[in-house]
Enzyme design. Structure first.
Site, mmCIF file in Angstrom:
data_model
loop_
_atom_site.group_PDB
_atom_site.id
_atom_site.type_symbol
_atom_site.label_atom_id
_atom_site.label_comp_id
_atom_site.label_asym_id
_atom_site.label_seq_id
_atom_site.Cartn_x
_atom_site.Cartn_y
_atom_site.Cartn_z
ATOM 1 N N SER A 142 0.912 -1.248 -0.115
ATOM 2 C CA SER A 142 0.033 -0.018 0.237
ATOM 3 C C SER A 142 0.804 1.253 -0.070
ATOM 4 O O SER A 142 2.027 1.181 0.613
ATOM 5 C CB SER A 142 -0.841 0.092 1.367
ATOM 6 O OG SER A 142 -1.754 1.361 1.304
ATOM 7 N N TYR A 156 -1.468 -1.132 10.238
ATOM 8 C CA TYR A 156 -1.655 -1.242 9.004
ATOM 9 C C TYR A 156 -0.335 -0.779 8.083
ATOM 10 O O TYR A 156 0.185 -1.556 7.126
ATOM 11 C CB TYR A 156 -2.821 -0.531 8.460
ATOM 12 C CG TYR A 156 -3.199 -0.795 6.860
ATOM 13 C CD1 TYR A 156 -3.818 -1.956 6.564
ATOM 14 C CD2 TYR A 156 -2.861 0.011 5.893
ATOM 15 C CE1 TYR A 156 -4.168 -2.254 5.378
ATOM 16 C CE2 TYR A 156 -3.159 -0.065 4.620
ATOM 17 C CZ TYR A 156 -3.795 -1.303 4.259
ATOM 18 O OH TYR A 156 -4.087 -1.509 3.028
#
Length: 280
Positions: A142, A156
């Site tokens: 990401s 995350y």
């Protein structure tokens, strides 16, 4: 490609980027192994791909939060005589709220799914790729792994940064063997991810120009891994964001992203209402 199709294993294939990878690889003539927790969605996708591309699809439901799942998956592949040539480590989700707002078991599941499982699958499938002289591993990371961390969703960005560095090292180790490894780092992508993490309301307030479709993310990712890119950020806007934060002094970069975090992070109160885990 030889007369026999390449086999591709896609984790988190039931929706979003995973389903888009399955569709793109089927269109390229690959046979597919699809895994996720939602069996009905996998069955629907398999029927779609078999009818559209006359390709073979094998469904192996698995919960990657189970520490035994990667070994069990690989044992089932071996029992079927399937040698995986393309591994798409896509399964993932987000744990909303601050670090202390969730019990450790919830974080442990997250680490297993986001870091341990993709690493173990790569370790178990890599020898076959090296022996055949061909392999492609895409770890879906990401943009969050390339910019400063924010409060909430604490693990995350950290998990995605791990996948990025892991991909860089693994790719350099195996390039000479015909195995390409790439960390694909999308930004905001149209999928169920924000519904699962409880951040749909926040995400919906983001301008439309920051979003990309899953099919485009996948298309660019497949091109990137073929050309040997170790890390790839799809979309000019996302690449611009990456460059901006790379050039800014650390203190300014942290301040800037902290001011924007409320637009896409979930409060502890909202996080408490979310289920413990679901694949996106």
């Amino acid at each position: 490609m030889s007369d026999s199709p390449r086999w591709a294993l896609v984790t988190g294939a039931s929706a979003g980027i995973g389903a888009a990878f399955a569709r793109a690889l089927a269109a390229q003539g690959c046979a597919l192994v699809l895994t996720a927790r939602r069996v009905e969605r996998l069955q629907t996708l398999a029927i779609e791909l078999e009818q559209a591309h006359d390709t073979r699809c094998v469904i192996l439901p698995a919960d990657l939060a189970d520490p035994t799942a990667p070994a069990n998956l690989c044992a089932q592949l071996a029992a079927r005589g399937i040698g995986v040539d393309i591994l798409i480590n896509n399964a993932g989700y987000g744990v909303p709220g601050t670090f202390e707002a969730s019990v450790w078991a919830r974080h442990a599941d997250f680490i297993q799914v986001m870091m341990t499982a993709p690493t173990e699958l790569a370790h178990r499938l890599l020898p076959g790729m090296r022996a055949r002289g061909y392999g492609r591993i895409i770890n879906v990371a990401s943009l969050a792994g390339l910019v400063p961390g924010t409060a909430a969703h604490t693990l995350y960005g950290a998990s995605k940064a791990y996948l990025i560095h892991f991909s860089q090292s693994l790719g350099q180790e195996n390039r000479a063997c015909g195995v390409h490894v790439c960390a694909l780092c999308p930004g905001f992508t149209w999928s169920e991810f924000h519904d699962v993490s409880g951040a749909r309301a926040q995400a919906s307030r983001m301008p439309r120009w920051v979003w990309m479709g899953a099919a485009r993310v996948v298309r660019e990712g497949l091109v990137a891994v073929e050309r040997g890119a170790l890390v790839y950020v799809p979309g000019r806007i996302n690449r611009g964001i990456k460059t901006l934060f790379k050039l800014l002094p650390d203190r300014l970069a942290l301040t800037l992203i902290a001011r924007r975090a409320h637009q896409f992070r979930v409060s502890d109160d909202a996080a408490a209402e979310q289920p413990s885990r679901r694949d996106h």
